[in-house]
Scaffold this active site. Sequence first.
Site, PDB file in Angstrom:
ATOM      1  N   SER A 190       5.316  34.041  28.296  1.00 42.69           N
ATOM      2  CA  SER A 190       5.937  35.307  28.670  1.00 42.69           C
ATOM      3  C   SER A 190       4.925  36.451  28.743  1.00 42.69           C
ATOM      4  CB  SER A 190       7.062  35.612  27.674  1.00 42.69           C
ATOM      5  OG  SER A 190       7.831  36.705  28.057  1.00 42.69           O
ATOM      6  N   ASP A 247       6.946  40.782  33.473  1.00 39.67           N
ATOM      7  CA  ASP A 247       6.047  40.107  32.548  1.00 39.67           C
ATOM      8  C   ASP A 247       5.633  38.768  33.159  1.00 39.67           C
ATOM      9  OD1 ASP A 247       8.487  38.857  32.314  1.00 39.67           O
ATOM     10  OD2 ASP A 247       8.360  38.563  30.154  1.00 39.67           O
ATOM     11  N   ASP A 280       6.471  35.634  32.962  1.00 39.39           N
ATOM     12  CA  ASP A 280       7.421  34.643  33.472  1.00 39.39           C
ATOM     13  C   ASP A 280       8.634  35.280  34.134  1.00 39.39           C
ATOM     14  OD1 ASP A 280       8.561  35.596  31.104  1.00 39.39           O
ATOM     15  OD2 ASP A 280       9.489  33.686  30.614  1.00 39.39           O
ATOM     16  N   ASP A 336      11.158  37.114  33.185  1.00 35.90           N
ATOM     17  CA  ASP A 336      12.506  37.160  32.630  1.00 35.90           C
ATOM     18  C   ASP A 336      12.874  38.565  32.173  1.00 35.90           C
ATOM     19  OD1 ASP A 336      10.925  37.304  30.370  1.00 35.90           O
ATOM     20  OD2 ASP A 336      11.938  35.696  29.287  1.00 35.90           O
TER      21      ASP A 336
END
Length: 439
Positions: free
Chosen positions: A95, A233, A235, A237
Amino acid sequence: MLFGTDGIRDVVNETLTVDLAMKLGNALANLFGNKYKKLYIARDTRNSGKMLEMALASGALAGGLNVESCGVLTTPALAYITKKEKSIGVVISASHNPFMYNGLKVFCEGFKISDETEEKLEEIMQKNLLKYCNYVDIGEYIEDSSKEDYIDYIVSLYQDKIKNKELKIAVDVANGAAGSVIDNIFQKLGLNYSVYKNSPNGFNINDKCGSTSLDYLSKVILKEGYDLGILFDGDADRCLFINKKGEVVNGDMLIALSALKLKAQKRLKNNTVVVTVMSNLGLEEFLKKNEIKILRTQVGDKYVLEKMLEKDSVLGGEQSGHIIFLDRSTTGDGIITALESIETLEFLSKPLEVLINEIPKYPQQLENITVKDKIKIIEDDRVKKLTMKYQTFENFRIVVRPSGTEHKIRIMTEGSDEKIIESCTKEFRNLIQSIDNES
């Protein structure tokens, strides 16, 4: 012991090894092999991603699971695929953490697995209860990205809802996974945008960019005259916004504005929003003023989701920008958050910088202290006593907790008196560093 607030996450080749990844893949085959026949794997842009994917896949294949590699893809895209295909999946990503970290996040039919399922996987992995199938039953490995299904889904949600194509938007994808789908989505929606930090080299993910480093895009917006900026960020999410003045618009503010829109659209089920203990008191005040109920949970989007499902709410999230629109996705999706927020600006018919001024904001300070043993420190009686001392103060909140993703103690102080905030943070910092030096 292995799973934190967001899967398994640590420094690669130290705690997070290929052996651990292989064991997780095999444990998934052991636990889920009778119900699911395929494991989907996605990863972000870290240099360790492919290595961990091969280890994870090997463990699953040896246990008889088929494996489909989705390549570089966002966490919410993988969640969508596992829901659509009614299967399981793993995202290899740390992340917002720097490149030396990586992580393994497990999804089952669109949702992150429960604490109980994590405990079952840990038992298999730690007791070495590996399952090797007969050689004729070894799984099949397929390289076939399923990202087009996700792209088509997102475009279908917003192609008729976002009508203002004139907003000039800057997008920072943090040299991460969002870069693999952002053009496909934003171009099809006809948005006026430019992408920054989309040259991943395996080591520059989240490096002075993205949702953890706001300065770069803020300067770009002021220099180039953008109407707003979007930061993802690694990833994708989560996301944050920056207004045309270069000011950050955090998750609390995006949740507040989205709640108004969802309420007006009659999408806000049970008139309830779920946030964590970290969300600002100003958000709570704003929602109550607009006759919207607010519920708080411990830190972690998985706990936000649990409460949303329990209370039948469709909106919840974290100050960090991890926001769940449960009528759109089973998990936090930065791209959905971005598009919902753009639609919200159009719906409320006011510029972002005007809207955020309508949301109260109490002074708040966040401190992250790197330590050797976060559990030992958080359980120390001296830390507990100091916490209890400050919890007696009026108009003041303190949250001291171990990070679920890093070797850190996180401190949040908030209240009407900035001097108390500063002295409290300093006192905790000194105490924690003193205890850490004892070990």
